[in-house]
Write a protein that holds these residues in place. Structure first.
Motif, PDB file in Angstrom:
ATOM      1  N   PHE A 110       0.835  -1.204   0.000  1.00  5.57           N
ATOM      2  CA  PHE A 110       0.000   0.000   0.000  1.00  5.57           C
ATOM      3  C   PHE A 110       0.871   1.256   0.000  1.00  5.57           C
ATOM      4  N   LEU A 111       1.843   1.313   0.909  1.00  4.40           N
ATOM      5  CA  LEU A 111       2.726   2.488   0.979  1.00  4.40           C
ATOM      6  C   LEU A 111       3.544   2.648  -0.298  1.00  4.40           C
ATOM      7  N   ARG A 112       4.087   1.559  -0.789  1.00  3.03           N
ATOM      8  CA  ARG A 112       4.896   1.605  -2.009  1.00  3.03           C
ATOM      9  C   ARG A 112       4.051   2.092  -3.191  1.00  3.03           C
ATOM     10  N   ASP A 113       2.829   1.590  -3.300  1.00  2.96           N
ATOM     11  CA  ASP A 113       1.939   2.026  -4.384  1.00  2.96           C
ATOM     12  C   ASP A 113       1.608   3.507  -4.269  1.00  2.96           C
ATOM     13  N   ARG A 114       1.258   3.969  -3.088  1.00  9.31           N
ATOM     14  CA  ARG A 114       0.897   5.381  -2.899  1.00  9.31           C
ATOM     15  C   ARG A 114       2.093   6.274  -3.224  1.00  9.31           C
TER      16      ARG A 114
END
Length: 182
Positions: A110-114
């Motif tokens: 999630f963090l990497r995608d955002r």
């Protein structure tokens, strides 16, 4: 046109700021008239970016995040705002303790995608960024940094183990940092 999709792993219960709104914030602050006081910065955020002010007079961003505050900074006794930071994702403190292995994998994705979506969206607006990797205690930080031309602001997007955060430095603060080699 909707927001670009991230990986299929981003199915958690977490909230994030809309990428196009964060890009609009970058555009707004890059063209703002600096220097400005904290009060002026808050007034501009309220008038143009959907900020609100809580009962203590602190700035709050418009997104439904678990930590929506906007943290402004200035030197003690100084009136001018040196910059501010705000989260663009929910915050999970100590994910290694609060989430099981599957939850940690989803949180990291999630963090990497955002982070990736935001950097991709900001690049046409702010040009190419400089990438920095740092170790902070047991975790690592990844930062995309834009130093705007002609003595403009510095805009950082940082991914840590707990969130994705944007940092905006005034032109004066950005110049001090550049002079220090940062």
């Amino acid at each position: 046109m909707g927001e670009p999709m991230g990986s299929e792993l981003v199915v958690g219960e977490w909230s994030w700021a809309p990428v196009e709104e964060v890009v609009a914030w970058a555009r707004f602050w890059a063209s703002a008239s600096w220097p400005m006081t904290e009060d002026v910065a808050i007034d501009l955020g309220v008038a143009h970016l959907g900020w609100s002010v809580d009962e203590k007079g602190a700035a709050v961003g418009p997104w439904p995040l678990n930590r929506p505050g906007v943290t402004l900074s200035r030197d003690y006794g100084d009136k001018d705002c040196h910059g501010f930071s705000f989260k663009v994702t929910d915050v999970v403190g100590r994910p290694e303790e609060l989430l099981d292995a599957d939850g940690q994998r989803l949180w990291e994705a999630f963090l990497r995608d955002r982070f990736t979506l935001l950097v991709r969206a900001l690049t046409p607006e702010l040009r190419e960024s400089k990438r920095l990797r740092e170790k902070l205690e047991d975790s690592s930080l990844v930062t995309a940094r834009w130093d705007l031309p002609d003595g403009g602001i510095r805009w950082d997007v940082t991914q840590s183990a707990g969130s994705v955060t944007c940092w905006v430095s005034s032109p004066e603060s950005a110049q001090v940092e550049r002079n220090l080699g940062n």
